[in-house]
Motif scaffolding. Structure first.
Motif, PDB file in Angstrom:
ATOM      1  N   MET A  14     131.530  56.109  82.426  1.00  0.00           N
ATOM      2  CA  MET A  14     131.649  56.900  81.931  1.00  0.00           C
ATOM      3  C   MET A  14     131.038  56.660  80.770  1.00  0.00           C
ATOM      4  O   MET A  14     131.212  57.785  80.027  1.00  0.00           O
ATOM      5  N   ALA A  15     130.540  55.961  80.470  1.00  0.00           N
ATOM      6  CA  ALA A  15     129.725  55.897  79.293  1.00  0.00           C
ATOM      7  C   ALA A  15     128.235  56.997  79.257  1.00  0.00           C
ATOM      8  O   ALA A  15     128.076  57.161  78.565  1.00  0.00           O
ATOM      9  N   LYS A  16     128.606  57.397  80.363  1.00  0.00           N
ATOM     10  CA  LYS A  16     126.868  58.059  81.096  1.00  0.00           C
ATOM     11  C   LYS A  16     128.308  59.994  80.849  1.00  0.00           C
ATOM     12  O   LYS A  16     127.363  61.185  80.946  1.00  0.00           O
ATOM     13  N   ASN A  17     129.427  59.881  80.503  1.00  0.00           N
ATOM     14  CA  ASN A  17     130.397  61.197  80.640  1.00  0.00           C
ATOM     15  C   ASN A  17     130.442  61.565  81.663  1.00  0.00           C
ATOM     16  O   ASN A  17     130.313  63.003  82.015  1.00  0.00           O
ATOM     17  N   LEU A  18     130.147  60.857  82.763  1.00  0.00           N
ATOM     18  CA  LEU A  18     130.288  61.615  84.357  1.00  0.00           C
ATOM     19  C   LEU A  18     131.356  62.175  85.083  1.00  0.00           C
ATOM     20  O   LEU A  18     132.197  60.383  84.842  1.00  0.00           O
ATOM     21  N   SER A  19     131.679  62.690  85.250  1.00  0.00           N
ATOM     22  CA  SER A  19     133.056  62.438  86.725  1.00  0.00           C
ATOM     23  C   SER A  19     133.028  61.950  87.548  1.00  0.00           C
ATOM     24  O   SER A  19     131.592  62.012  88.394  1.00  0.00           O
TER      25      SER A  19
END
Length: 113
Positions: A14-19
């Motif tokens: 989530m911190a990397k904004n990845l699904s």
């Protein structure tokens, strides 16, 4: 209470904004497998998967698996882990037995007469 691997994995993803799908594609795993890891339905990811997750999330493996109190000698272990990748399952079982014996020796399990 220490956070679980799945909780840490989700936090870093989530911190990397990845699904889920983006991370799965990045590491060569299925979306379902990443989901199962995050939910704790699957445990014990392979070293290869941990390595890919670490690379994709740009964090050290020790942070991903929750080893915050790792010793300074850990850097010396990296070549050993690389060497282990090429071993057969039978050879890895021998290594597991050796490490178990070494841990027991370190815990005062000296040979008993």
């Amino acid at each position: 209470m220490a956070s679980t691997f799945g909780v840490r994995l989700r936090k870093f993803r989530m911190a990397k904004n990845l699904s889920l799908q983006q991370l799965a594609d990045e590491v060569g795993a299925s979306k379902a497998h990443i989901w199962d890891l995050e939910q704790g339905k699957t445990s014990n990811p392979t070293l290869a998967l941990l390595t890919e997750l670490s690379r994709a999330l740009a964090i050290p493996i020790k942070e991903l698996i929750g080893e915050v109190d790792a010793s300074a000698d850990e850097e010396n272990l990296a070549p050993l882990f690389r060497d282990l990748r090429g071993l057969t399952p039978e050879q890895l079982e021998v290594v597991r037995g050796l490490t178990k014996n070494l841990r027991e020796m370190g815990n005062g399990g000296k040979s008993r007469s």
